[in-house]
Design a protein around this motif. Structure first.
Motif, PDB file in Angstrom:
ATOM      1  N   ASP A 165       0.847  -1.192   0.000  1.00 55.01           N
ATOM      2  CA  ASP A 165       0.000   0.000   0.000  1.00 55.01           C
ATOM      3  C   ASP A 165       0.885   1.247   0.000  1.00 55.01           C
ATOM      4  O   ASP A 165       1.429   1.640   1.029  1.00 55.01           O
ATOM      5  CB  ASP A 165      -0.899  -0.027   1.239  1.00 55.01           C
ATOM      6  N   LEU A 167       0.109   4.375  -0.332  1.00 54.56           N
ATOM      7  CA  LEU A 167      -0.421   5.466   0.484  1.00 54.56           C
ATOM      8  C   LEU A 167      -0.059   5.276   1.955  1.00 54.56           C
ATOM      9  O   LEU A 167       0.394   6.212   2.619  1.00 54.56           O
ATOM     10  CB  LEU A 167      -1.944   5.557   0.324  1.00 54.56           C
ATOM     11  N   SER A 168      -0.234   4.064   2.457  1.00 52.14           N
ATOM     12  CA  SER A 168       0.114   3.794   3.855  1.00 52.14           C
ATOM     13  C   SER A 168       1.613   3.935   4.083  1.00 52.14           C
ATOM     14  O   SER A 168       2.053   4.428   5.120  1.00 52.14           O
ATOM     15  CB  SER A 168      -0.329   2.384   4.259  1.00 52.14           C
ATOM     16  N   ASN A 171       2.410   7.791   3.503  1.00 49.87           N
ATOM     17  CA  ASN A 171       1.566   8.670   4.321  1.00 49.87           C
ATOM     18  C   ASN A 171       1.382  10.032   3.650  1.00 49.87           C
ATOM     19  O   ASN A 171       1.355  11.076   4.302  1.00 49.87           O
ATOM     20  CB  ASN A 171       2.187   8.843   5.716  1.00 49.87           C
ATOM     21  N   ASN A 172       1.254   9.994   2.312  1.00 43.67           N
ATOM     22  CA  ASN A 172       1.136  11.225   1.532  1.00 43.67           C
ATOM     23  C   ASN A 172       0.346  10.893   0.260  1.00 43.67           C
ATOM     24  O   ASN A 172       0.855  10.194  -0.623  1.00 43.67           O
ATOM     25  CB  ASN A 172       2.533  11.755   1.182  1.00 43.67           C
ATOM     26  N   ALA A 173      -0.881  11.374   0.179  1.00 42.69           N
ATOM     27  CA  ALA A 173      -1.777  11.012  -0.927  1.00 42.69           C
ATOM     28  C   ALA A 173      -1.245  11.475  -2.281  1.00 42.69           C
ATOM     29  O   ALA A 173      -1.347  10.756  -3.284  1.00 42.69           O
ATOM     30  CB  ALA A 173      -3.163  11.597  -0.677  1.00 42.69           C
ATOM     31  N   GLU A 174      -0.664  12.661  -2.320  1.00 40.94           N
ATOM     32  CA  GLU A 174      -0.159  13.206  -3.585  1.00 40.94           C
ATOM     33  C   GLU A 174       0.997  12.363  -4.125  1.00 40.94           C
ATOM     34  O   GLU A 174       1.037  12.011  -5.309  1.00 40.94           O
ATOM     35  CB  GLU A 174       0.301  14.651  -3.377  1.00 40.94           C
ATOM     36  N   ALA A 176       1.674   9.254  -3.250  1.00 39.77           N
ATOM     37  CA  ALA A 176       1.178   7.900  -3.506  1.00 39.77           C
ATOM     38  C   ALA A 176       0.581   7.797  -4.906  1.00 39.77           C
ATOM     39  O   ALA A 176       0.799   6.815  -5.623  1.00 39.77           O
ATOM     40  CB  ALA A 176       0.146   7.519  -2.456  1.00 39.77           C
ATOM     41  N   LYS A 177      -0.154   8.806  -5.302  1.00 38.73           N
ATOM     42  CA  LYS A 177      -0.757   8.818  -6.641  1.00 38.73           C
ATOM     43  C   LYS A 177       0.324   8.872  -7.715  1.00 38.73           C
ATOM     44  O   LYS A 177       0.236   8.200  -8.748  1.00 38.73           O
ATOM     45  CB  LYS A 177      -1.690  10.023  -6.772  1.00 38.73           C
ATOM     46  N   SER A 180       1.926   5.361  -7.953  1.00 40.18           N
ATOM     47  CA  SER A 180       1.001   4.224  -7.886  1.00 40.18           C
ATOM     48  C   SER A 180       1.141   3.245  -9.046  1.00 40.18           C
ATOM     49  O   SER A 180       0.755   2.079  -8.936  1.00 40.18           O
ATOM     50  CB  SER A 180      -0.445   4.723  -7.812  1.00 40.18           C
TER      51      SER A 180
END
Length: 326
Positions: A165, A167-168, A171-174, A176-177, A180
């Motif tokens: 994961d 994102l986990s 710990n940063n959505a931007e 992680a995208k 990805s």
């Protein structure tokens, strides 16, 4: 009446202690050996695991698991043990450790140490780890064993049975995208490995980002029971921006008994092979994340990973080339 109640209370306590004692010594399940490919020889080898019985007990015994959850994964336990490894008295552990794991000390600068941590964080001699200097290559940041994944957006993408994961982990959505659908390289350092880590490529470098977490073991014996460990443990990451590889995330993951991660680099530009930092006592992990279509990971690493095996590498060895011509 009061005496009877007291006797009953003690009876219950003794019964519970007896149950705990029985469970603590309950026969442990047989563990499959950890096999990996030696990159130099191409042979399939078996890893010798430090404190193997202790790890198996922690992750496969009810009392062991309770100990893990209440104590061992906590920062203060790793800190205490790390402090013990800083004491001069810990030097008595050095020679038996060298002999048990057949460590070639000829490649290291110092031969005498003031503590086990002094030995554990030993520096390697210049040229003992030749760096692949090709501008279009990236190299292993550390001695260790590699798992490599070309496309983490693949629906079948898993790490040791766990869907990694991003994102986990970050710990940063931007971020992680952004990564990805990129590529992932995981370098696991066992306690016997050289424990300094280096930049895998040249470029401008960001400041260090820290993410607090636990201190589970990253050994495959532990990963078989808790495959999400990489996203639970304490970790730090830095971004290196390179003309052909783009923005590459280099992350260090803590583990059980890792006293600390120490970043030694400075400035805003680094060269491939420059030291980034070191782990104090304990095995741990370095993770590299590449953007989509930036790296072509070496075939042997991908093939062995697909077969379920890690591949042993040395710091400075090529692990991939850029998909972009400079």
């Amino acid at each position: 009446m009061k005496i009877t109640k007291t006797k009953k209370t003690w009876g219950v306590i003794l019964l519970l202690l007896a149950i705990i004692a029985i469970l603590a010594f309950y026969p442990l399940p047989e563990q499959a050996p950890i096999h990996y490919y030696d990159r130099e020889s191409g042979e399939l080898k078996t890893e010798k695991v430090a404190a193997e019985k202790w790890l198996v007990w922690l992750y496969n015994n009810p009392v062991g698991e309770a100990t893990l959850w209440t104590l061992v994964k906590r920062k203060f336990v790793s800190s205490i043990y790390g402090d013990m490894m800083d004491r001069p008295s810990s030097t008595k552990k050095i020679q038996p450790f060298i002999e048990e794991f057949d460590i070639d000390m000829n490649v290291f600068e110092k031969q005498e140490y003031h503590s086990f941590n002094d030995f554990f964080t030993r520096k390697i001699k210049n040229k003992a780890r030749p760096i692949d200097t090709t501008a279009t290559s990236t190299v292993s940041p550390a001695d260790g064993k590699i798992l490599a994944y070309a496309d983490i957006s693949n629906s079948d993408f898993i790490v040791k049975g766990y869907r990694f994961d991003i994102l986990s982990f970050l710990n940063n959505a931007e971020l992680a995208k952004k990564y990805s659908d990129g590529s992932l390289v995981i370098i696991r350092l066992a306690p016997a490995d050289y424990h300094r880590y280096h930049f895998p490529l040249s470029g401008s470098v960001s400041s260090n980002t820290k993410i607090e977490g636990d201190y589970y073991s990253v050994n495959p014996l532990a990963l078989r029971k808790m495959t999400e460990i990489f996203c639970l443990n304490k970790r730090e990451y830095t971004t290196v921006t390179n003309p052909v590889f783009g923005e590459v995330i280099m992350a260090e993951v803590g583990a059980t008994m890792v006293g600390s991660m120490v970043q030694t680099y400075s400035g805003d530009f680094v060269k491939k092979g420059d030291e980034k930092g070191y782990f104090k006592f304990g095995g741990s992990t370095v993770v590299l994340l590449f953007e989509k279509n930036k790296i072509s990971i070496d075939d042997d690493l991908l093939s062995n990973t697909l077969k379920g095996y890690e591949t042993s590498v040395k710091e400075g060895e090529r692990i991939g080339i850029s998909m972009i011509t400079p």
